[in-house]
Design a protein around this motif. Structure first.
Motif, short mmCIF file in Angstrom:
data_model
loop_
_atom_site.label_atom_id
_atom_site.label_comp_id
_atom_site.label_asym_id
_atom_site.label_seq_id
_atom_site.Cartn_x
_atom_site.Cartn_y
_atom_site.Cartn_z
N ILE A 9 0.88 -1.17 0.00
CA ILE A 9 0.00 0.00 0.00
C ILE A 9 0.92 1.22 0.00
CG2 ILE A 9 -1.77 1.28 1.25
CD1 ILE A 9 -2.64 -1.46 2.41
N LYS A 10 0.85 2.00 -1.08
CA LYS A 10 1.77 3.13 -1.26
C LYS A 10 1.42 4.30 -0.34
CE LYS A 10 3.78 6.08 -4.77
NZ LYS A 10 3.79 6.49 -6.16
N GLU A 11 0.15 4.67 -0.29
CA GLU A 11 -0.30 5.81 0.53
C GLU A 11 -1.70 5.54 1.05
OE1 GLU A 11 -0.34 9.26 -1.98
OE2 GLU A 11 1.84 9.42 -2.04
N THR A 12 -2.00 6.15 2.18
CA THR A 12 -3.36 6.11 2.71
C THR A 12 -3.72 7.50 3.21
OG1 THR A 12 -2.45 5.31 4.81
CG2 THR A 12 -3.42 3.66 3.36
N ALA A 13 -5.00 7.83 3.13
CA ALA A 13 -5.44 9.16 3.54
C ALA A 13 -6.87 9.13 4.05
CB ALA A 13 -5.33 10.13 2.37
N LYS A 14 -7.16 10.13 4.87
CA LYS A 14 -8.52 10.37 5.35
C LYS A 14 -8.97 11.66 4.69
CE LYS A 14 -11.09 11.14 9.63
NZ LYS A 14 -10.96 11.21 11.10
N ILE A 15 -10.11 11.60 4.02
CA ILE A 15 -10.63 12.75 3.27
C ILE A 15 -11.92 13.20 3.94
CG2 ILE A 15 -11.55 13.50 1.05
CD1 ILE A 15 -9.79 11.18 -0.17
N ILE A 16 -12.01 14.50 4.18
CA ILE A 16 -13.23 15.09 4.72
C ILE A 16 -13.81 16.00 3.63
CG2 ILE A 16 -14.27 16.45 6.58
CD1 ILE A 16 -12.80 13.95 7.59
N THR A 17 -15.05 15.73 3.23
CA THR A 17 -15.69 16.54 2.20
C THR A 17 -16.27 17.81 2.82
OG1 THR A 17 -17.90 15.58 2.45
CG2 THR A 17 -16.34 14.43 0.98
N GLU A 18 -16.68 18.74 1.96
CA GLU A 18 -17.25 19.99 2.47
C GLU A 18 -18.54 19.75 3.25
OE1 GLU A 18 -18.76 22.93 -0.42
OE2 GLU A 18 -18.67 21.33 -1.90
N LYS A 19 -19.22 18.63 3.00
CA LYS A 19 -20.43 18.29 3.75
C LYS A 19 -20.12 17.59 5.06
CE LYS A 19 -23.56 18.00 -0.14
NZ LYS A 19 -24.50 17.17 -0.88
N GLY A 20 -18.81 17.30 5.30
CA GLY A 20 -18.42 16.64 6.54
C GLY A 20 -18.35 15.14 6.46
N ASP A 21 -18.59 14.58 5.26
CA ASP A 21 -18.48 13.13 5.08
C ASP A 21 -17.01 12.72 5.13
OD1 ASP A 21 -21.25 12.82 4.71
OD2 ASP A 21 -21.07 13.27 2.57
N THR A 22 -16.74 11.53 5.65
CA THR A 22 -15.39 11.00 5.71
C THR A 22 -15.25 9.88 4.69
OG1 THR A 22 -15.18 11.51 8.06
CG2 THR A 22 -13.68 9.86 7.17
N ILE A 23 -14.18 9.96 3.91
CA ILE A 23 -13.85 8.93 2.92
C ILE A 23 -12.40 8.55 3.18
CG2 ILE A 23 -13.56 8.42 0.46
CD1 ILE A 23 -15.65 10.63 -0.07
N TYR A 24 -12.10 7.27 3.08
CA TYR A 24 -10.72 6.81 3.23
C TYR A 24 -10.20 6.39 1.86
CZ TYR A 24 -11.45 6.90 8.21
OH TYR A 24 -11.70 7.32 9.50
N GLU A 25 -8.92 6.62 1.65
CA GLU A 25 -8.29 6.31 0.38
C GLU A 25 -7.04 5.47 0.62
OE1 GLU A 25 -6.31 8.79 -3.35
OE2 GLU A 25 -6.74 9.82 -1.47
N ALA A 26 -6.85 4.47 -0.23
CA ALA A 26 -5.63 3.66 -0.19
C ALA A 26 -5.12 3.52 -1.62
CB ALA A 26 -5.91 2.29 0.41
N GLU A 27 -3.86 3.86 -1.82
CA GLU A 27 -3.27 3.70 -3.15
C GLU A 27 -2.49 2.39 -3.17
OE1 GLU A 27 0.02 5.65 -6.12
OE2 GLU A 27 -0.93 6.99 -4.67
N ILE A 28 -2.86 1.54 -4.12
CA ILE A 28 -2.24 0.22 -4.23
C ILE A 28 -2.27 -0.22 -5.70
CG2 ILE A 28 -4.37 -0.99 -3.70
CD1 ILE A 28 -2.74 -3.01 -2.11
#
Length: 138
Positions: free
Chosen positions: A99-118
């Protein structure tokens, strides 16, 4: 959620831009929200601007609209900070792959999305770690 993923896809169309080309309202919004941001790099994504920087030694990226409103915040996290379901999905589908990178993303509406680059793909998960979609890294 769909809108957030569409916005994420704009990242692939980003163009580097010099700080002097970033509107003052956006630079001010960044300095107010993240006064300790160091070595800020700017990209232009259509009418939006993305600031990438370190804050307390953690990689951050903030997407602003032309008025300086935050559209999305992305914070680098460790793999073990992904939700349990996301970790299980990665283990089931990409066992022994780095797994190259991981991140936590918060949208303008406050939703949380997680990302994993692989394996050249960005995989997105909802706040509970349920798989949403895959997008090619450009």
């Amino acid at each position: 959620m769909t809108i957030a993923l569409i916005m994420l896809s704009f990242v692939s169309f980003a163009q580097k831009t010099k700080e002097q080309n970033v509107p003052q309202v956006i630079k001010k919004a960044l300095s107010e929200k993240f006064p300790n941001a160091k070595n800020v790099k700017w990209d232009k994504e259509e009418n939006n601007f993305e600031a990438s920087f370190k804050n307390n030694n953690i990689d951050n990226s903030i997407l602003f609209n032309a008025n300086g409103k935050i559209i999305e915040t992305e914070i680098a996290i460790e793999v073990n900070q992904l939700p349990k379901n996301a970790l299980q999905y990665l283990n089931d589908n990409f066992k022994n792959k780095k797994i190259k990178e991981t991140a936590k993303i918060i949208t303008e509406k406050g939703d949380t999305i997680y990302e994993a680059e692989i394996k050249g793909n960005d995989l997105f998960f909802d706040e509970n770690g349920n798989f949403i979609t895959k997008d090619k890294v450009s």
